[in-house]
Scaffold this active site. Structure first.
Site, PDB file in Angstrom:
ATOM      1  N   TYR A  74       0.842  -1.206   0.000  1.00  0.00           N
ATOM      2  CA  TYR A  74       0.000   0.000   0.000  1.00  0.00           C
ATOM      3  C   TYR A  74       0.874   1.252   0.000  1.00  0.00           C
ATOM      4  CZ  TYR A  74      -3.739   3.256   1.079  1.00  0.00           C
ATOM      5  OH  TYR A  74      -4.631   4.285   1.012  1.00  0.00           O
ATOM      6  N   PHE A 126      -8.183  20.922 -24.626  1.00  0.00           N
ATOM      7  CA  PHE A 126      -8.550  19.510 -24.651  1.00  0.00           C
ATOM      8  C   PHE A 126      -9.743  19.347 -23.715  1.00  0.00           C
ATOM      9  CE2 PHE A 126      -8.649  15.066 -23.486  1.00  0.00           C
ATOM     10  CZ  PHE A 126      -8.843  14.551 -24.753  1.00  0.00           C
ATOM     11  N   THR A 127     -10.630  18.414 -24.053  1.00  0.00           N
ATOM     12  CA  THR A 127     -11.935  18.302 -23.382  1.00  0.00           C
ATOM     13  C   THR A 127     -11.813  18.213 -21.852  1.00  0.00           C
ATOM     14  OG1 THR A 127     -11.831  15.918 -23.808  1.00  0.00           O
ATOM     15  CG2 THR A 127     -13.071  17.255 -25.377  1.00  0.00           C
ATOM     16  N   ASP A 217       1.178  19.760 -21.010  1.00  0.00           N
ATOM     17  CA  ASP A 217       0.427  18.510 -21.165  1.00  0.00           C
ATOM     18  C   ASP A 217       1.343  17.616 -21.986  1.00  0.00           C
ATOM     19  OD1 ASP A 217      -1.104  16.363 -21.969  1.00  0.00           O
ATOM     20  OD2 ASP A 217      -2.962  17.517 -22.042  1.00  0.00           O
ATOM     21  N   LYS A 260      -0.951   7.010 -23.470  1.00  0.00           N
ATOM     22  CA  LYS A 260      -0.550   7.279 -24.864  1.00  0.00           C
ATOM     23  C   LYS A 260       0.943   6.956 -25.028  1.00  0.00           C
ATOM     24  CE  LYS A 260      -4.477   9.839 -24.462  1.00  0.00           C
ATOM     25  NZ  LYS A 260      -5.272   9.913 -23.220  1.00  0.00           N
ATOM     26  N   ARG A 385     -14.622  14.718 -33.618  1.00  0.00           N
ATOM     27  CA  ARG A 385     -13.918  15.810 -32.945  1.00  0.00           C
ATOM     28  C   ARG A 385     -14.374  17.092 -33.631  1.00  0.00           C
ATOM     29  NH1 ARG A 385     -11.352  13.971 -28.057  1.00  0.00           N
ATOM     30  NH2 ARG A 385     -13.572  14.023 -27.812  1.00  0.00           N
ATOM     31  N   PHE A 452     -19.990  14.465 -25.585  1.00  0.00           N
ATOM     32  CA  PHE A 452     -19.651  13.546 -26.672  1.00  0.00           C
ATOM     33  C   PHE A 452     -19.533  12.099 -26.219  1.00  0.00           C
ATOM     34  CE2 PHE A 452     -15.236  13.113 -25.366  1.00  0.00           C
ATOM     35  CZ  PHE A 452     -15.066  14.268 -24.595  1.00  0.00           C
TER      36      PHE A 452
HETATM   37  N1  F0G Z   1      -4.618  15.487 -22.461  1.00  0.00           N
HETATM   38  C1  F0G Z   1      -4.667  15.066 -23.735  1.00  0.00           C
HETATM   39  C2  F0G Z   1      -3.937  15.835 -24.774  1.00  0.00           C
HETATM   40  C3  F0G Z   1      -5.393  13.922 -24.065  1.00  0.00           C
HETATM   41  O1  F0G Z   1      -5.435  13.523 -25.337  1.00  0.00           O
HETATM   42  C4  F0G Z   1      -6.074  13.220 -23.050  1.00  0.00           C
HETATM   43  C5  F0G Z   1      -6.881  12.052 -23.360  1.00  0.00           C
HETATM   44  C6  F0G Z   1      -6.001  13.696 -21.737  1.00  0.00           C
HETATM   45  C7  F0G Z   1      -5.259  14.825 -21.487  1.00  0.00           C
HETATM   46  C8  F0G Z   1      -6.728  13.024 -20.601  1.00  0.00           C
HETATM   47  O2  F0G Z   1      -6.099  11.861 -20.251  1.00  0.00           O
HETATM   48  O3  F0G Z   1      -7.776  10.081 -20.794  1.00  0.00           O
HETATM   49  O4  F0G Z   1      -5.796   9.618 -19.327  1.00  0.00           O
HETATM   50  O5  F0G Z   1      -7.658  11.005 -18.492  1.00  0.00           O
HETATM   51  N2  F0G Z   1      -7.197  11.732 -24.528  1.00  0.00           N
HETATM   52  C9  F0G Z   1      -7.912  10.542 -24.955  1.00  0.00           C
HETATM   53  C10 F0G Z   1      -8.189  10.637 -26.422  1.00  0.00           C
HETATM   54  C11 F0G Z   1      -9.122  10.228 -24.142  1.00  0.00           C
HETATM   55  O6  F0G Z   1      -8.855   9.718 -26.930  1.00  0.00           O
HETATM   56  O7  F0G Z   1      -7.743  11.569 -27.073  1.00  0.00           O
HETATM   57  P1  F0G Z   1      -6.890  10.566 -19.680  1.00  0.00           P
END
Ligand code: F0G
Length: 461
Positions: A74, A126-127, A217, A260, A385, A452
């Site tokens: 842990y 980014f979303t 990022d 990624k 997108r 989305f």
């Molecule tokens: N920043 C970027 C540039 C991303 O592409 C993503 C996730 C995140 C942050 C968030 O990271 O998913 O680990 O919480 N992108 C995925 C995509 C979901 O399909 O582009 P996460």
């Protein structure tokens, strides 16, 4: 005789996972049941899955072996210390705050740095990043160069920050209202487009003159490093590992979705230089993610992550083949006369839906409709997108209308072969032939946040 030599995957395949082609009838029913939203399809109904490059990588034998060696303590797990060492070596940040994935890191960072009324500039949104900034009471302001919003522009560094726009945000709001700038590498929503080292260096200088932190990022920073090596003067002789460390050297910290670049299926982190800031992050971490030596990951996850991180920079062959495959698919689609974001980016081919289905107005969700049509044709799953992803303005309630209305075909790392790419390109071309028949969509369910992911639609008419 040409001296051209092809790239090839720097690995051979040891284990396979069967995939299944379905009938058109089956896919039509699955598409209707999913409400024309590829996020709501069962993966068993998908043939080639290009929804995302997130968490979909194939791990190496060395990473799989690491799973067996994960330390599940842990507190103070050995695997955590391996991860700390790997982050210091590969990215150069001293302080590691592990999280379950990228958005966990974004949440913690936004909560410790943003106060209500603050402004956070960034090179396109980014979303999830923007969601957490707004959730903490901040307002996101886009400071990416104009070329990023033009799918046809062939600017080599469309991810660059427009320094004049950044200066204008500082002049308008005052540096005191800007806790940090969020700089994304290989900007996802722009089409996987890099920023240059010169630009990042200039951003760093400008921000530090005003005591504004630079937060990276780093999700696809390795892919960005590859483009710098290929396109920026003075970097051709450097390894992507060296370039990656230089990128990080101009920043005060980073959020990371390890799903990624880092070649794992789950994981992420917040990395910082300032120990005081890291202490504040860890205090929140225990409430939202987990103890500061696992942060939502198991010991085996951290072990596989530490190994994946080192593997991605061990030689340049990995990234050459990874981006080579994306460019191979992009080339086939462009050769068929279909418009995509130019230049082809690092992780995906982004089809310009506005150009392919110009008969659909943006409020009938052209990219959503085109994504569904490609799925029905071949079982290839992409992602919208465009206007659906952009969501609504929280003040006016209107849709945000982004200039980019795109279908993303995202390539998982080390998963598919060139033959799969051929099949994808043929399907896109077949849909393109019948593009006039694609109908617009309207919502049957619209979630209030990050719509989305779970929205459903029906065809109009
Ligand atoms: N920043 C970027 C540039 C991303 O592409 C993503 C996730 C995140 C942050 C968030 O990271 O998913 O680990 O919480 N992108 C995925 C995509 C979901 O399909 O582009 P996460």
């Amino acid at each position: 005789m040409s001296d051209h030599r092809s790239w090839a995957e720097p690995y051979k395949i040891k284990m396979v996972e069967p995939i299944r082609m379905t009938t058109r009838e089956h896919r039509e029913a699955a598409n209707r049941a999913a409400g024309y939203n590829t996020f709501l399809l069962a993966s068993d109904d998908v043939y080639i899955d290009l929804l995302t490059d997130s968490g979909t990588s194939a791990m190496s034998e060395y990473q799989w072996a690491g799973l067996m060696l994960g330390d599940e303590a842990y507190a103070g797990s050995r695997s955590f210390y391996h991860l700390v060492d790997a982050v210091r070596e590969v990215y150069g940040y001293e302080e590691l705050v592990p999280t379950h994935q990228g958005r966990g890191a974004e949440h913690i960072l936004s909560q410790i740095l943003i106060s209500p009324g603050d402004v956070v500039p960034g090179n396109m949104y980014f979303t999830t990043t923007k969601f957490h900034q707004e959730h903490a009471g901040g307002t996101f302001v886009d400071v990416i160069i104009d070329e990023a919003h033009d799918p046809a522009s062939t600017h080599p560094f469309k991810g660059n920050v427009d320094l004049a726009k950044l200066q204008a945000v500082i002049d308008e709001h005052g540096a005191g209202k800007i806790p940090y700038i969020s700089v994304e590498t290989n900007v996802n929503m722009a089409g996987g487009q890099p920023l240059s080292m010169a630009n990042l260096r200039a951003v760093h200088e400008l921000c530090h003159r005003h005591d504004i932190l630079v937060m990276l990022d780093a999700t696809r920073a390795l892919e960005n490093a590859w483009f710098i090596q290929q396109r920026e003067e003075g970097y051709a002789g450097k390894s992507v590992g060296e370039i990656l460390r230089e990128i990080c050297s101009y920043t005060d910290g980073a959020t990371m979705s390890s799903k990624k670049d880092n070649l794992v299926n789950i994981g992420g982190f917040l990395a910082l230089r300032d120990p005081d800031l890291a202490r504040r992050a860890r205090a929140l971490l225990v409430a939202f993610e987990g103890l500061h030596t696992y942060g939502g990951m198991s010991g085996r996850d951290m072990e596989a992550l530490a190994r994946g991180m080192r593997e991605m920079v061990a030689t340049d062959d990995h990234i050459r083949a990874r981006i080579g495959q994306v460019h191979y698919l992009g080339g086939l689609i462009n050769d068929a006369g279909i418009a995509t974001v130019q230049p082809i980016g690092g992780h995906a081919v982004f089809i310009d839906a506005a150009a392919v289905v110009p008969h659909l107005p943006q409020d009938q969700f052209p990219a959503q409709a085109l994504t569904a049509a490609i799925y029905v044709d071949s079982g290839v799953r992409g992602m919208e997108r465009g206007v659906v992803s952009a969501g609504r303005d929280p003040v006016t309630g209107d849709h945000h209308y982004p200039k980019l209305e795109l279908v993303r075909l995202t390539i998982p790392r080390r998963v598919y072969t060139q033959a799969h790419m051929d099949v994808v390109a043929e399907s896109v071309a077949a849909v393109y032939e019948r593009r006039e028949q694609i109908k617009g969509l309207r919502f049957t369910y619209e979630p209030p946040e990050l719509r989305f992911f779970q929205a459903t639609f029906e065809e109009i008419g």
